[in-house]
Design a protein around this motif. Structure first.
Motif, PDB file in Angstrom:
ATOM      1  N   ASN A  43     -14.237  17.040 -90.670  1.00  0.00           N
ATOM      2  CA  ASN A  43     -13.147  16.127 -90.585  1.00  0.00           C
ATOM      3  C   ASN A  43     -12.176  16.619 -91.457  1.00  0.00           C
ATOM      4  O   ASN A  43     -12.680  17.103 -92.633  1.00  0.00           O
ATOM      5  CB  ASN A  43     -13.613  14.390 -90.812  1.00  0.00           C
ATOM      6  CG  ASN A  43     -14.546  14.068 -89.539  1.00  0.00           C
ATOM      7  OD1 ASN A  43     -13.909  13.917 -88.585  1.00  0.00           O
ATOM      8  ND2 ASN A  43     -15.556  13.740 -89.757  1.00  0.00           N
ATOM      9  N   GLU A  98     -24.830  11.396 -79.556  1.00  0.00           N
ATOM     10  CA  GLU A  98     -24.524  11.793 -80.893  1.00  0.00           C
ATOM     11  C   GLU A  98     -25.769  12.385 -81.342  1.00  0.00           C
ATOM     12  O   GLU A  98     -26.929  11.936 -81.313  1.00  0.00           O
ATOM     13  CB  GLU A  98     -24.289  10.584 -81.933  1.00  0.00           C
ATOM     14  CG  GLU A  98     -22.989   9.640 -81.449  1.00  0.00           C
ATOM     15  CD  GLU A  98     -21.604  10.368 -81.943  1.00  0.00           C
ATOM     16  OE1 GLU A  98     -21.924  11.197 -82.845  1.00  0.00           O
ATOM     17  OE2 GLU A  98     -20.650   9.778 -81.836  1.00  0.00           O
ATOM     18  N   SER A 151     -26.588  16.683 -87.253  1.00  0.00           N
ATOM     19  CA  SER A 151     -26.520  17.897 -87.870  1.00  0.00           C
ATOM     20  C   SER A 151     -27.796  18.198 -88.375  1.00  0.00           C
ATOM     21  O   SER A 151     -28.845  17.492 -88.831  1.00  0.00           O
ATOM     22  CB  SER A 151     -25.864  17.547 -89.060  1.00  0.00           C
ATOM     23  OG  SER A 151     -24.457  17.371 -88.848  1.00  0.00           O
ATOM     24  N   GLY A 194     -23.866  14.843 -90.077  1.00  0.00           N
ATOM     25  CA  GLY A 194     -23.387  14.028 -89.282  1.00  0.00           C
ATOM     26  C   GLY A 194     -23.822  14.082 -87.979  1.00  0.00           C
ATOM     27  O   GLY A 194     -24.863  14.285 -87.882  1.00  0.00           O
ATOM     28  N   TYR A 195     -22.920  14.158 -87.018  1.00  0.00           N
ATOM     29  CA  TYR A 195     -23.361  14.369 -85.767  1.00  0.00           C
ATOM     30  C   TYR A 195     -22.578  15.337 -84.770  1.00  0.00           C
ATOM     31  O   TYR A 195     -21.232  15.491 -85.151  1.00  0.00           O
ATOM     32  CB  TYR A 195     -23.123  12.887 -84.720  1.00  0.00           C
ATOM     33  CG  TYR A 195     -24.165  12.096 -85.480  1.00  0.00           C
ATOM     34  CD1 TYR A 195     -25.520  11.871 -85.173  1.00  0.00           C
ATOM     35  CD2 TYR A 195     -23.613  11.313 -86.534  1.00  0.00           C
ATOM     36  CE1 TYR A 195     -26.325  10.936 -85.752  1.00  0.00           C
ATOM     37  CE2 TYR A 195     -24.459  10.283 -87.435  1.00  0.00           C
ATOM     38  CZ  TYR A 195     -25.872  10.262 -86.804  1.00  0.00           C
ATOM     39  OH  TYR A 195     -26.564   9.203 -87.601  1.00  0.00           O
ATOM     40  N   LEU A 196     -22.870  15.661 -83.675  1.00  0.00           N
ATOM     41  CA  LEU A 196     -22.157  16.369 -82.534  1.00  0.00           C
ATOM     42  C   LEU A 196     -22.220  15.517 -81.586  1.00  0.00           C
ATOM     43  O   LEU A 196     -23.180  15.055 -81.307  1.00  0.00           O
ATOM     44  CB  LEU A 196     -22.867  17.935 -82.301  1.00  0.00           C
ATOM     45  CG  LEU A 196     -22.361  18.619 -81.143  1.00  0.00           C
ATOM     46  CD1 LEU A 196     -22.678  20.018 -81.323  1.00  0.00           C
ATOM     47  CD2 LEU A 196     -22.859  18.310 -79.763  1.00  0.00           C
ATOM     48  N   THR A 197     -20.854  15.414 -81.081  1.00  0.00           N
ATOM     49  CA  THR A 197     -20.638  14.162 -80.295  1.00  0.00           C
ATOM     50  C   THR A 197     -20.380  14.892 -78.800  1.00  0.00           C
ATOM     51  O   THR A 197     -19.772  15.751 -78.790  1.00  0.00           O
ATOM     52  CB  THR A 197     -19.606  13.452 -80.735  1.00  0.00           C
ATOM     53  OG1 THR A 197     -19.636  13.063 -81.853  1.00  0.00           O
ATOM     54  CG2 THR A 197     -19.277  12.244 -79.776  1.00  0.00           C
ATOM     55  N   THR A 253     -17.059  19.262 -83.949  1.00  0.00           N
ATOM     56  CA  THR A 253     -17.493  17.964 -84.086  1.00  0.00           C
ATOM     57  C   THR A 253     -16.424  17.043 -84.853  1.00  0.00           C
ATOM     58  O   THR A 253     -15.405  17.478 -84.984  1.00  0.00           O
ATOM     59  CB  THR A 253     -18.719  18.065 -85.304  1.00  0.00           C
ATOM     60  OG1 THR A 253     -18.026  18.739 -86.447  1.00  0.00           O
ATOM     61  CG2 THR A 253     -19.905  19.019 -84.917  1.00  0.00           C
ATOM     62  N   GLY A 254     -16.857  15.648 -85.172  1.00  0.00           N
ATOM     63  CA  GLY A 254     -16.071  15.037 -86.011  1.00  0.00           C
ATOM     64  C   GLY A 254     -15.035  14.121 -84.879  1.00  0.00           C
ATOM     65  O   GLY A 254     -15.240  13.827 -83.853  1.00  0.00           O
ATOM     66  N   LYS A 273     -23.098  20.965 -89.512  1.00  0.00           N
ATOM     67  CA  LYS A 273     -22.673  19.658 -90.103  1.00  0.00           C
ATOM     68  C   LYS A 273     -21.254  19.164 -89.547  1.00  0.00           C
ATOM     69  O   LYS A 273     -20.560  20.054 -88.853  1.00  0.00           O
ATOM     70  CB  LYS A 273     -22.053  20.108 -91.462  1.00  0.00           C
ATOM     71  CG  LYS A 273     -23.109  20.374 -92.647  1.00  0.00           C
ATOM     72  CD  LYS A 273     -22.663  20.871 -93.858  1.00  0.00           C
ATOM     73  CE  LYS A 273     -23.976  21.264 -94.839  1.00  0.00           C
ATOM     74  NZ  LYS A 273     -23.650  21.842 -96.239  1.00  0.00           N
ATOM     75  N   GLU A 274     -20.873  18.115 -89.819  1.00  0.00           N
ATOM     76  CA  GLU A 274     -19.712  17.578 -89.200  1.00  0.00           C
ATOM     77  C   GLU A 274     -18.496  17.750 -90.012  1.00  0.00           C
ATOM     78  O   GLU A 274     -18.628  17.678 -91.071  1.00  0.00           O
ATOM     79  CB  GLU A 274     -19.944  15.903 -88.992  1.00  0.00           C
ATOM     80  CG  GLU A 274     -18.826  15.345 -88.110  1.00  0.00           C
ATOM     81  CD  GLU A 274     -18.837  13.848 -87.839  1.00  0.00           C
ATOM     82  OE1 GLU A 274     -20.364  13.353 -87.644  1.00  0.00           O
ATOM     83  OE2 GLU A 274     -17.947  13.114 -87.999  1.00  0.00           O
TER      84      GLU A 274
END
Lengths: 419, 419, 419
Positions: B54, B37, B40, B147-150, B16-17, B51-52
């Motif tokens: 970074n 997107e 999470s 956050g998100y999985l992209t 992710t990220g 979770k995302e």
């Protein structure tokens, strides 16, 4: 068989014409051939029966008037299906119509021009090298006119309408292995089978290659479903090992039978997969028919240097090779004739063989043991689903032995044939 | 393709990220990627979107304040998905968080901790050996938050709704063969295919490994039946021979096609059976889906020492390997596109090729003979049951030749395509 | 097991008579055998239960009155099933009733005359060579009268009515490997299995060869459909490698299981195809029954020189061979007991193993990797169609490992057994 080949050898055959008629007439002395004449121009599937070709004479004379190439010496000298010509020409013009085999400088090649109206001569490369830059006189006294395509057929009825097709091509001029050998073997096979009792009906056809089988298939399309097995007979006189080319199906009964017989014959042999080139199996195995027809040869077409040359002559084949090929064909047909399913009448446990004397046969110890194992195999697999061929394949015992034991056990009321 | 890899190489990707988003943004310059997107916490089958993660910076400083390990030098230095930390500690405590590869002392290993909230550093074993018993300052300025999985997807419609799935994983940081090579090959394949006319529709997906394919399958469960064939693209830039790992089915059309193309390519290659380890074929071939998806690589994952280390760098891959991999993929897709069933319009006996000029094509004698055999094979097997692939397999002639002959025969109204 | 063989060894057994009863009585100390007595003259399929044979004494005396051959020294001296005789005769007459083994001059052969009422003696060839041209006194104090065929049976019920048949022949006199070894192994297998919980029911039968299995099959014909698997136990005490002779079906579950167990045992072994000779599998596999019964031996009958001679004695077998044969049988039955189909409860994508701790088991790294691959294989093939045996075969992982992993995954609610 060899002496019949000697009689057929000098005749100039082609896919049509008097040479074919003369040849069938000679074979008719042995079996009652029915002769079919199909007019030129007849539509047969995608093809058309061609004009009939005949030839009386042909030669090339040099400027001194000497016949340096003479059709009367060898009918291979003429490009088969050459149109007539009578003309004078220089070497450069003539050369375009000459065919030789540089890799075998003493042999005359065999060439044809069925569907392209031209003319030509075939000669040995050594003859070719002696030619000079001079004027030549060329004569081909042939005719290419509406007429007929001729083929022979012999139907031998058996107990059932199920047929075995035996097919040979008859269109080659003075070439012995390809296919005078096949023509006489087919004839003598037919003659022999007409003297015995048969389960299958047999159809023997003597046809020009390609256009002949196409014509025959076209004329007999509605009754092809009767054909249960078939063989194309070719190149059966040379001294090479046997070659069996499978049918397109690859696992048809005819394929399994020939492979089985060859295996137990202990003769050297090759089994090859079907490919869409060769003899008339190409037509029988075309997708719209897909008949179970294989091709049983000695050395395969194109696999010997003498193929399609003047060296495929009377010395290239031997009487004993023809004889052993004949016996192999008979063995194959004999398996097909007797390949029935077997059903045990005592299928629950083994029957008691001792009290029936089935363990007491005379013979050497090894023979007795093999025979006893054969009895046990035949009984064990006689569930009404296995054929005698299946039993031979699974037990690795020869079909002949399996069949002999089957017959004995039927006599003792232990087995019965089922269909 | 190589220059796009150069642009992608420095980016720190993970499952992710922002690294994933930046990478997809670069690929979007070449094809119109649709970006998805997924929040999470979303349930995807037995899994949960994590979770995302970074990261901005990370280092280890020695007691003199020197950065001895610096994320900015290589993003492999950080255990991927490390939680943030800022602390001082002695060597013994630090050591538990360090990962090295003693068997390759100059290489930094690539390690992850997706589902276990911890932190760590990866370094070369030589770097590790220089560490002293002293106090270290450790910083990981990362975030692990909702956050998100992209992932990216590109759907290229063809004549039919039947789909070919092309999937690559995008979650690795600075590793070139695994799998920047797959990401760019997939992109350029999509770009090329968008310029030609297609029978199949294509779906290209750019996903983090494992959780990405699970997420994608979960979101697209109802339309999976459209997928008729698929390939996972990975490790296509190294100089090893091609490796094809079959689908779980083992005899799917995609399996037969890749094997056929590799065989006739005369390139060295390995065919391996399916096993439930590797890349996202693990998910596509899970028993509830069992999709016909194989994996076409050069050297297989784990089979080269540079795998998952800093040595899988820009030197480890070559532009010409990417190019030949690209061409192989194109060949495979080209076979799938044109693999139809063929039906002869003259299925009863051979059609007469001579009068159609089909024996007269120019070319060397050998080429003519191969071409003529190909014509005969294609005609012989065009019974409406065999595909062009079947014909290629049975005749052992290349698909390209079979297809070329098929097209010629269709032009001559001898064959037609059937479905 | 070896000591029970010592107790059984001296008894003179045959296909009927007191020797069989005494032997079954000894085995009844270990398992509750049900003894069946079938009257002479009973029709059993194609056979008839023979008269009962018993023998008290037999000898040959020379002209000096010395017992030169004495039944009390070895019960092999008497042609089994000899009719009574008390007579004097010269050497030439006697000679026709003597059987020797010239190729092993110190060994006494084992011979029978079940279905031919005659008499004879077996002796070593060296003994034979010492015989003179003199008058001999011959006594065989036997009886051949209406009585019974005796066999033993033990039925051990399991959870289901589906049966596993374990059969051994009990008709040989003092021969250890063939088949005291099989009799005691069957007994101890039955004894052990009676102490554990079983899915299958087991039927252990102790029968005279051939006529015994025919009789048993005849009496139990209506319930044979319960037999799902079976093994004939013979020659399990010698030191040769294991030999498995497949059932007539060739691919029955019992065949696949024995082959699988032998393969992963890493013991030297031979797998041979079914052939209709040997022990009682001949009857079980006759076409009317075709039961899935194989034969698991060490050295196969007839393949060791001591076979059917006095050299198949207490020295020819070893306790440790009996033990390893016993363990192999147990392994085979254990696979049959636990060979169920497996269904994944998370068949769409892999389940998340990490959060269940399934990646964290203790053990060496290699063991962990194999275990992890086994987990992935079992999950991947648990589509409700594959049995654990199928999974073992496809993954080439041992059944034991597959089964252990299956059980763990069932505990974690990831799999369930299906039928």
């Amino acid at each position: 068989m060899y002496s019949v080949i000697e009689a057929l050898y000098p005749i100039c055959r082609s896919i049509t014409g008097e040479g074919v008629r003369q040849s069938l007439s000679i074979l008719s002395k042995y079996i009652p051939l029915e002769i079919h004449e199909i007019p030129s121009g007849t539509k047969v599937f995608d093809w058309t029966v061609p004009k009939e070709w005949n030839i009386r004479d042909a030669y090339i004379k040099n400027s001194k008037g000497e016949k340096i190439i003479d059709f009367k010496n060898s009918n291979l000298h003429i490009l088969n299906y050459s149109v007539p010509i009578k003309d004078k020409m220089n070497f450069d013009t003539l050369k375009k119509h000459l065919h030789t085999l540089p890799e075998h400088p003493n042999w005359i090649p065999y060439r044809t021009t069925y569907y392209d109206e031209t003319w030509g001569f075939c000669l040995s490369h050594n003859q070719f090298l002696e030619l000079q830059e001079e004027e030549y006189e060329v004569l081909i006294d042939s005719s290419l006119e509406d007429g007929y395509l001729t083929y022979g057929e012999y139907y031998l009825p058996g107990e059932t309408e199920n047929e075995i097709l035996i097919s040979c091509h008859i269109c080659h001029p003075s070439l012995c292995n390809d296919n005078l050998s096949g023509m006489v073997l087919t004839t003598f096979l037919a003659k022999y089978l007409s003297s015995v009792s048969l389960r299958y009906s047999y159809r023997f056809i003597f046809i020009p290659g390609t256009i002949g089988s196409i014509t025959w298939l076209s004329k007999n399309e509605l009754s092809l479903s009767k054909i249960k097995h078939g063989l194309v007979v070719a190149c059966v006189g040379d001294s090479g090992p046997f070659t069996y080319k499978k049918s397109r199906r690859g696992d048809a009964e005819i394929d399994r039978v020939v492979i089985n017989v060859l295996k137990h014959s202990e003769e050297e042999h090759n089994i090859i997969e079907f490919f869409p080139y060769g003899y008339d199996e190409r037509q029988y195995c075309s997708p719209g028919f897909n008949l179970p027809v294989g091709c049983l040869m000695r050395t395969s077409h194109g696999q010997y240097p003498e193929y399609h040359t003047s060296a495929d002559d009377l010395d290239f084949i031997q009487a004993e090779n023809l004889a052993s090929s004949f016996l192999l064909y008979l063995s194959v047909l004999s398996v097909l004739e007797s390949n029935t399913k077997s059903l045990s009448l005592n299928s629950k446990c083994e029957p008691q063989l001792g009290r029936r004397g089935l363990y007491d046969k005379l013979g050497a110890q090894t023979d007795k043991e093999i025979r006893q194992m054969t009895i046990l195999w035949v009984l064990n697999l006689s569930d009404g689903e296995h054929t005698l061929l299946d039993i031979s394949e699974r037990s690795d015992l020869s079909f002949d032995l399996v069949k002999e034991v089957f017959d004995t056990l039927v006599e003792h009321n232990l087995l019965t044939e089922v269909s």
